[in-house]
Design a protein around this motif. Structure first.
Motif, PDB file in Angstrom:
ATOM      1  N   MET A 133     -53.204 -20.939 -19.948  1.00 24.76           N
ATOM      2  CA  MET A 133     -54.604 -21.126 -19.568  1.00 24.76           C
ATOM      3  C   MET A 133     -55.372 -21.718 -20.743  1.00 24.76           C
ATOM      4  O   MET A 133     -55.288 -21.218 -21.861  1.00 24.76           O
ATOM      5  CB  MET A 133     -55.226 -19.782 -19.167  1.00 24.76           C
ATOM      6  CG  MET A 133     -56.652 -19.891 -18.652  1.00 24.76           C
ATOM      7  SD  MET A 133     -57.386 -18.265 -18.359  1.00 24.76           S
ATOM      8  CE  MET A 133     -56.247 -17.572 -17.188  1.00 24.76           C
ATOM      9  N   LEU A 142     -61.979 -14.374 -10.711  1.00 25.89           N
ATOM     10  CA  LEU A 142     -61.940 -15.053 -12.002  1.00 25.89           C
ATOM     11  C   LEU A 142     -63.314 -15.445 -12.515  1.00 25.89           C
ATOM     12  O   LEU A 142     -63.548 -15.454 -13.736  1.00 25.89           O
ATOM     13  CB  LEU A 142     -61.070 -16.318 -11.886  1.00 25.89           C
ATOM     14  CG  LEU A 142     -60.950 -17.179 -13.149  1.00 25.89           C
ATOM     15  CD1 LEU A 142     -60.325 -16.387 -14.296  1.00 25.89           C
ATOM     16  CD2 LEU A 142     -60.153 -18.450 -12.872  1.00 25.89           C
ATOM     17  N   GLU A 146     -54.691 -23.359 -11.424  1.00 30.18           N
ATOM     18  CA  GLU A 146     -54.211 -22.616 -10.252  1.00 30.18           C
ATOM     19  C   GLU A 146     -52.715 -22.368 -10.337  1.00 30.18           C
ATOM     20  O   GLU A 146     -52.234 -21.281  -9.991  1.00 30.18           O
ATOM     21  CB  GLU A 146     -54.577 -23.388  -8.982  1.00 30.18           C
ATOM     22  CG  GLU A 146     -56.090 -23.382  -8.700  1.00 30.18           C
ATOM     23  CD  GLU A 146     -56.475 -24.245  -7.504  1.00 30.18           C
ATOM     24  OE1 GLU A 146     -55.806 -25.289  -7.289  1.00 30.18           O
ATOM     25  OE2 GLU A 146     -57.427 -23.887  -6.793  1.00 30.18           O
ATOM     26  N   GLU A 148     -50.999 -22.110 -13.079  1.00 28.40           N
ATOM     27  CA  GLU A 148     -50.819 -21.108 -14.132  1.00 28.40           C
ATOM     28  C   GLU A 148     -51.072 -19.695 -13.614  1.00 28.40           C
ATOM     29  O   GLU A 148     -50.344 -18.754 -13.934  1.00 28.40           O
ATOM     30  CB  GLU A 148     -51.765 -21.417 -15.309  1.00 28.40           C
ATOM     31  CG  GLU A 148     -51.797 -20.365 -16.405  1.00 28.40           C
ATOM     32  CD  GLU A 148     -50.518 -20.356 -17.233  1.00 28.40           C
ATOM     33  OE1 GLU A 148     -50.251 -19.312 -17.865  1.00 28.40           O
ATOM     34  OE2 GLU A 148     -49.809 -21.377 -17.249  1.00 28.40           O
ATOM     35  N   LEU A 149     -52.111 -19.551 -12.794  1.00 27.03           N
ATOM     36  CA  LEU A 149     -52.481 -18.233 -12.267  1.00 27.03           C
ATOM     37  C   LEU A 149     -51.676 -17.846 -11.033  1.00 27.03           C
ATOM     38  O   LEU A 149     -51.667 -16.675 -10.640  1.00 27.03           O
ATOM     39  CB  LEU A 149     -53.980 -18.219 -11.931  1.00 27.03           C
ATOM     40  CG  LEU A 149     -54.930 -18.381 -13.134  1.00 27.03           C
ATOM     41  CD1 LEU A 149     -56.364 -18.488 -12.653  1.00 27.03           C
ATOM     42  CD2 LEU A 149     -54.768 -17.221 -14.112  1.00 27.03           C
TER      43      LEU A 149
END
Length: 294
Positions: free
Chosen positions: A1, A64, A40, A42-43
């Protein structure tokens, strides 16, 4: 991130429009969209529901958003704090000094420093040179004003000579003048005088006792063990005489007679010390400059 990705995410969440968000953060819209998609991935969750003319947050996006805003706010605060410190608006200086220097040299310099940098906190440690050297070595002080030669020379410390100061004899105006009334007295003239003496570990104690012994006599103490203010108070009360720095005598006000010491007299060398392996903080370097230019 990445921090930048959070900036882009908050901009889209607030504008609900990718193009307007891109304009707000000064980036091309395709680049902004690519960074949002990377975030997105990454999460592992979609942050927006995308429909023509209608951008809304998903549950993951709603979760978030307050966290991202807080991260960005904290980063802005950190940037501001560092800039304040860099510009000498905030911070602290930990300065050590012997009690006599706190009385004689420091008040005017610290007042000038505070007037110029009112946001800098001044923390003063008052002690003898031996203790100050130890505090410098363990990182508890940024700078220290010490008396040379150091009690324990250390290659880990850098010292810069600041001034060479005369010592004088102070006595009560109601008592006989030391040395039989001469304008300047020798150390030998103090034989038979009762001395008000500083506590053990005081640089002035060691210097005075050594001078008396070099002149062939052992000093006679009327009172011993005091700090600077106590010694001056005992002298005013007529308990004896004391050998003190000229600057201290000049600041002591009424109630004291000041007698010079005949040549070669007694002197002490004051130096500014700091650790050799660590550069003092910027605020400390500025105080160092003002002390050296005084």
């Amino acid at each position: 991130m990445q921090f930048q990705q959070l900036q882009y995410f908050v901009a889209v969440a607030e504008t609900r429009h990718f193009t307007r968000a891109a304009e707000q953060v000064h980036v091309a819209q395709p680049s902004l969209s690519q960074q949002i998609k990377a975030l997105e991935r990454e999460l592992g969750a979609d942050l927006f529901q995308r429909a023509r003319g209608n951008i809304t947050l998903t549950d993951a996006g709603e979760t978030l958003l307050p966290l991202a805003r807080r991260i960005l706010a904290d980063a802005d605060t950190a940037r501001h704090e560092v800039q304040e410190l860099a510009q000498l608006r905030r911070g602290r200086v930990r300065l050590g000094a012997t009690p006599s220097l706190c009385t004689g040299l420091l008040p005017d310099v610290l007042r000038a420093f505070h007037d110029r940098y009112p946001g800098i906190q001044l923390l003063i440690e008052e002690s003898g040179s031996h203790d100050l050297v130890r505090e410098l070595a363990r990182g508890a002080l940024d700078l220290a004003l010490v008396v040379l030669p150091l009690p324990t020379p250390s290659p880990a410390l850098t010292t810069v000579e600041l001034l060479r100061e005369d010592l004088v004899v102070v006595s009560s105006p109601e008592a006989p003048t030391p040395g039989g009334g001469r304008r300047a007295v020798r150390i030998a003239d103090l034989e038979g005088e009762r001395l008000v003496m500083f506590r053990h570990g005081y640089d002035l104690r060691e210097l005075t006792v050594a001078a008396c012994r070099s002149a062939g006599f052992e000093p006679d103490f009327a009172v011993e063990g005091g700090e600077m203010d106590a010694v001056l108070g005992f002298v005013r009360a007529g308990l004896g005489v004391a050998v003190v720095p000229r600057m201290v005598a000049a600041r002591s006000g009424r109630g004291l007679r000041v007698t010079a010491l005949a040549r070669p007299g007694l002197h002490r060398t004051i130096a500014l010390a700091h650790r050799s392996d660590v550069a003092p903080p910027r605020a400390a370097r500025e105080l160092q400059r003002m002390l050296l230019e005084r």
